[in-house]
Design a protein around this motif. Structure first.
Motif, PDB file in Angstrom:
ATOM      1  N   VAL A 171     -24.290  11.742 -15.259  1.00  0.00           N
ATOM      2  CA  VAL A 171     -23.862  10.370 -15.027  1.00  0.00           C
ATOM      3  C   VAL A 171     -22.519  10.110 -15.706  1.00  0.00           C
ATOM      4  CG1 VAL A 171     -26.239   9.577 -14.781  1.00  0.00           C
ATOM      5  CG2 VAL A 171     -25.174   9.557 -17.027  1.00  0.00           C
ATOM      6  N   ASN A 172     -21.831   9.067 -15.201  1.00  0.00           N
ATOM      7  CA  ASN A 172     -20.596   8.590 -15.832  1.00  0.00           C
ATOM      8  C   ASN A 172     -19.521   9.656 -15.986  1.00  0.00           C
ATOM      9  OD1 ASN A 172     -21.772   6.062 -16.061  1.00  0.00           O
ATOM     10  ND2 ASN A 172     -22.495   6.441 -18.139  1.00  0.00           N
ATOM     11  N   GLY A 173     -19.449  10.608 -15.049  1.00  0.00           N
ATOM     12  CA  GLY A 173     -18.372  11.592 -15.058  1.00  0.00           C
ATOM     13  C   GLY A 173     -18.562  12.758 -16.004  1.00  0.00           C
ATOM     14  N   PHE A 174     -19.713  12.825 -16.667  1.00  0.00           N
ATOM     15  CA  PHE A 174     -19.969  13.958 -17.546  1.00  0.00           C
ATOM     16  C   PHE A 174     -20.432  15.166 -16.747  1.00  0.00           C
ATOM     17  CE2 PHE A 174     -19.444  12.439 -21.795  1.00  0.00           C
ATOM     18  CZ  PHE A 174     -19.626  11.065 -21.710  1.00  0.00           C
ATOM     19  N   LYS A 175     -20.065  16.335 -17.220  1.00  0.00           N
ATOM     20  CA  LYS A 175     -20.591  17.560 -16.673  1.00  0.00           C
ATOM     21  C   LYS A 175     -20.762  18.567 -17.797  1.00  0.00           C
ATOM     22  CE  LYS A 175     -16.225  19.685 -15.242  1.00  0.00           C
ATOM     23  NZ  LYS A 175     -15.494  20.271 -14.079  1.00  0.00           N
ATOM     24  N   ALA A 176     -21.594  19.569 -17.553  1.00  0.00           N
ATOM     25  CA  ALA A 176     -21.820  20.597 -18.553  1.00  0.00           C
ATOM     26  C   ALA A 176     -21.898  21.943 -17.866  1.00  0.00           C
ATOM     27  CB  ALA A 176     -23.103  20.326 -19.332  1.00  0.00           C
ATOM     28  N   GLU A 177     -21.530  22.963 -18.599  1.00  0.00           N
ATOM     29  CA  GLU A 177     -21.541  24.302 -18.042  1.00  0.00           C
ATOM     30  C   GLU A 177     -22.401  25.224 -18.883  1.00  0.00           C
ATOM     31  OE1 GLU A 177     -17.737  25.968 -17.220  1.00  0.00           O
ATOM     32  OE2 GLU A 177     -18.580  27.804 -16.358  1.00  0.00           O
ATOM     33  N   PHE A 178     -23.350  25.853 -18.235  1.00  0.00           N
ATOM     34  CA  PHE A 178     -24.234  26.803 -18.892  1.00  0.00           C
ATOM     35  C   PHE A 178     -23.575  28.179 -18.882  1.00  0.00           C
ATOM     36  CE2 PHE A 178     -27.905  29.047 -20.181  1.00  0.00           C
ATOM     37  CZ  PHE A 178     -28.106  30.121 -19.328  1.00  0.00           C
ATOM     38  N   SER A 179     -23.608  28.844 -20.025  1.00  0.00           N
ATOM     39  CA  SER A 179     -23.118  30.211 -20.113  1.00  0.00           C
ATOM     40  C   SER A 179     -24.150  31.049 -20.853  1.00  0.00           C
ATOM     41  CB  SER A 179     -21.783  30.272 -20.849  1.00  0.00           C
ATOM     42  OG  SER A 179     -21.427  31.621 -21.118  1.00  0.00           O
ATOM     43  N   LYS A 180     -24.750  31.980 -20.120  1.00  0.00           N
ATOM     44  CA  LYS A 180     -25.754  32.838 -20.761  1.00  0.00           C
ATOM     45  C   LYS A 180     -25.103  33.813 -21.731  1.00  0.00           C
ATOM     46  CE  LYS A 180     -29.781  35.659 -19.680  1.00  0.00           C
ATOM     47  NZ  LYS A 180     -30.641  36.210 -18.610  1.00  0.00           N
ATOM     48  N   SER A 181     -23.924  34.294 -21.383  1.00  0.00           N
ATOM     49  CA  SER A 181     -23.258  35.284 -22.240  1.00  0.00           C
ATOM     50  C   SER A 181     -22.842  34.664 -23.568  1.00  0.00           C
ATOM     51  CB  SER A 181     -22.038  35.868 -21.528  1.00  0.00           C
ATOM     52  OG  SER A 181     -21.136  34.833 -21.174  1.00  0.00           O
ATOM     53  N   ASP A 182     -22.454  33.395 -23.548  1.00  0.00           N
ATOM     54  CA  ASP A 182     -22.047  32.707 -24.776  1.00  0.00           C
ATOM     55  C   ASP A 182     -23.179  31.923 -25.413  1.00  0.00           C
ATOM     56  OD1 ASP A 182     -18.759  31.774 -23.472  1.00  0.00           O
ATOM     57  OD2 ASP A 182     -19.491  33.630 -24.385  1.00  0.00           O
ATOM     58  N   SER A 183     -24.326  31.868 -24.737  1.00  0.00           N
ATOM     59  CA  SER A 183     -25.440  31.018 -25.207  1.00  0.00           C
ATOM     60  C   SER A 183     -24.948  29.602 -25.462  1.00  0.00           C
ATOM     61  CB  SER A 183     -26.072  31.594 -26.478  1.00  0.00           C
ATOM     62  OG  SER A 183     -26.630  32.856 -26.229  1.00  0.00           O
ATOM     63  N   SER A 184     -24.253  29.069 -24.461  1.00  0.00           N
ATOM     64  CA  SER A 184     -23.658  27.748 -24.656  1.00  0.00           C
ATOM     65  C   SER A 184     -23.975  26.822 -23.502  1.00  0.00           C
ATOM     66  CB  SER A 184     -22.141  27.869 -24.819  1.00  0.00           C
ATOM     67  OG  SER A 184     -21.547  28.287 -23.607  1.00  0.00           O
ATOM     68  N   PHE A 185     -23.855  25.556 -23.796  1.00  0.00           N
ATOM     69  CA  PHE A 185     -24.048  24.488 -22.789  1.00  0.00           C
ATOM     70  C   PHE A 185     -23.166  23.329 -23.222  1.00  0.00           C
ATOM     71  CE2 PHE A 185     -25.932  22.717 -19.197  1.00  0.00           C
ATOM     72  CZ  PHE A 185     -26.577  21.515 -19.435  1.00  0.00           C
ATOM     73  N   LEU A 235     -28.445  12.319 -19.850  1.00  0.00           N
ATOM     74  CA  LEU A 235     -27.159  12.524 -19.175  1.00  0.00           C
ATOM     75  C   LEU A 235     -27.260  13.552 -18.058  1.00  0.00           C
ATOM     76  CD1 LEU A 235     -24.354  12.649 -21.909  1.00  0.00           C
ATOM     77  CD2 LEU A 235     -24.677  10.934 -20.122  1.00  0.00           C
ATOM     78  N   LEU A 236     -27.758  14.729 -18.392  1.00  0.00           N
ATOM     79  CA  LEU A 236     -27.833  15.796 -17.401  1.00  0.00           C
ATOM     80  C   LEU A 236     -28.718  16.917 -17.915  1.00  0.00           C
ATOM     81  CD1 LEU A 236     -25.857  17.956 -18.911  1.00  0.00           C
ATOM     82  CD2 LEU A 236     -24.043  16.758 -17.695  1.00  0.00           C
ATOM     83  N   LYS A 237     -29.014  17.866 -16.988  1.00  0.00           N
ATOM     84  CA  LYS A 237     -29.898  18.973 -17.362  1.00  0.00           C
ATOM     85  C   LYS A 237     -29.512  20.202 -16.574  1.00  0.00           C
ATOM     86  CE  LYS A 237     -33.223  17.778 -13.795  1.00  0.00           C
ATOM     87  NZ  LYS A 237     -34.538  17.198 -13.478  1.00  0.00           N
ATOM     88  N   TYR A 238     -29.932  21.355 -17.128  1.00  0.00           N
ATOM     89  CA  TYR A 238     -29.783  22.624 -16.434  1.00  0.00           C
ATOM     90  C   TYR A 238     -31.036  23.450 -16.649  1.00  0.00           C
ATOM     91  CZ  TYR A 238     -28.596  27.390 -15.332  1.00  0.00           C
ATOM     92  OH  TYR A 238     -28.632  28.649 -14.801  1.00  0.00           O
ATOM     93  N   TYR A 239     -31.498  24.056 -15.549  1.00  0.00           N
ATOM     94  CA  TYR A 239     -32.586  25.025 -15.675  1.00  0.00           C
ATOM     95  C   TYR A 239     -32.251  26.322 -14.960  1.00  0.00           C
ATOM     96  CZ  TYR A 239     -37.117  27.268 -15.400  1.00  0.00           C
ATOM     97  OH  TYR A 239     -38.140  28.171 -15.496  1.00  0.00           O
ATOM     98  N   SER A 240     -31.722  26.182 -13.755  1.00  0.00           N
ATOM     99  CA  SER A 240     -31.351  27.375 -12.990  1.00  0.00           C
ATOM    100  C   SER A 240     -30.331  26.954 -11.932  1.00  0.00           C
ATOM    101  CB  SER A 240     -32.583  28.005 -12.335  1.00  0.00           C
ATOM    102  OG  SER A 240     -33.143  27.122 -11.389  1.00  0.00           O
ATOM    103  N   GLY A 241     -29.766  27.941 -11.221  1.00  0.00           N
ATOM    104  CA  GLY A 241     -28.828  27.650 -10.145  1.00  0.00           C
ATOM    105  C   GLY A 241     -27.403  27.537 -10.647  1.00  0.00           C
ATOM    106  N   ASN A 242     -26.649  26.657 -10.029  1.00  0.00           N
ATOM    107  CA  ASN A 242     -25.238  26.466 -10.369  1.00  0.00           C
ATOM    108  C   ASN A 242     -25.113  26.155 -11.858  1.00  0.00           C
ATOM    109  OD1 ASN A 242     -22.561  25.634 -10.645  1.00  0.00           O
ATOM    110  ND2 ASN A 242     -22.555  24.523  -8.704  1.00  0.00           N
ATOM    111  N   PRO A 243     -24.333  26.977 -12.583  1.00  0.00           N
ATOM    112  CA  PRO A 243     -24.244  26.746 -14.032  1.00  0.00           C
ATOM    113  C   PRO A 243     -23.471  25.494 -14.417  1.00  0.00           C
ATOM    114  CG  PRO A 243     -22.775  28.513 -13.374  1.00  0.00           C
ATOM    115  CD  PRO A 243     -23.596  28.176 -12.173  1.00  0.00           C
TER     116      PRO A 243
END
Lengths: 112, 114
Positions: free
Chosen positions: A60-74, A47-55
């Motif tokens: 695909v298909n309208g999904f998005k995710a948000e990385f939060s280092k303070s909450d240790s969440s994605f 679906l998607l990935k995060y490594y660095s940059g914009n959190p």
């Protein structure tokens, strides 16, 4: 050792609703996070990935995710779900090593 | 996009027999993986393979399991002998590198041991 926690085993929403699927991880260093979808009896679809940059990352298909280092969440989100989004969603973590570690999965059921 | 192919998609085998699951990874990838998923459950890491060697394996990777990729052909998982608890879907994966490179998964081979 990295771990991934998906606190909700099942989520049920109606078509057109917004949804958030939760993912928390534990690891102190650089981290590569991703979400996969698995429809019943099928393989994994990225679906998607995060490594660095914009959190906030768009998938695909309208999904998005948000990385939060303070909450240790994605957490994974979608503004308006469709019945075809019904599937199991896996959050996954990869650190500097080799393997991908998966969460236990969240089964999303979208009712018409 | 890049695809990992798994052959066959479904295999039924008698307990105690040997089975080989085949995986055709993405052509320029260097790291290969097997995962096991019992029906409706979590994806569990089995083994990672690089440069002809097992780099890391989990407790699920029993002595009856072995992996190889002879001469750049299929990346295989062999189970000999099979047991009933080996029934699961086995997913092959590959990646170009470690860390922040994407891992691509196949569609899985459903193994049924009877």
């Amino acid at each position: 050792t990295q771990t991934v926690s998906q606190s909700d085993a099942h989520v049920t929403v109606f078509e057109g609703d917004s949804v958030e699927l939760r993912c928390n991880y534990s690891y102190g260093g650089s981290i590569y996070l991703s979400w996969y979808i698995q429809h019943h009896g099928r393989g994994l679809q990225f679906l998607l990935k995060y490594y660095s940059g914009n959190p906030v990352v768009q998938g695909v298909n309208g999904f998005k995710a948000e990385f939060s280092k303070s909450d240790s969440s994605f957490h994974l989100r979608k503004a308006s779900v469709h019945w075809s989004d019904s599937a199991v969603y896996f959050c996954a973590v990869r650190t500097g090593g080799y393997k991908v570690v998966f969460g236990s999965g969240t089964r999303l059921l979208v009712s018409p | 996009g890049p695809k990992v192919l798994q052959i066959p998609s479904h295999q039924i085998i008698d307990m105690g027999q040997m089975v080989t699951l085949n995986c055709d990874p993405v052509s320029n990838h260097l790291y290969f993986y097997w995962y096991k998923q019992i029906l409706g459950q979590q994806m569990e890491f089995l083994v990672n393979f690089y440069n002809g060697k097992v780099m890391e394996k989990s407790k699920l990777f029993k002595d009856q399991f072995s992996v190889e990729r002879p001469d750049g052909s299929y990346f295989t998982l062999k189970i000999q002998p099979t047991a009933l608890e080996d029934s699961a879907v086995y997913f092959c994966a590959s990646s170009l590198g470690q860390g922040n490179t994407e891992v691509f998964f196949g569609k899985g081979t459903r193994l049924t041991v009877v």
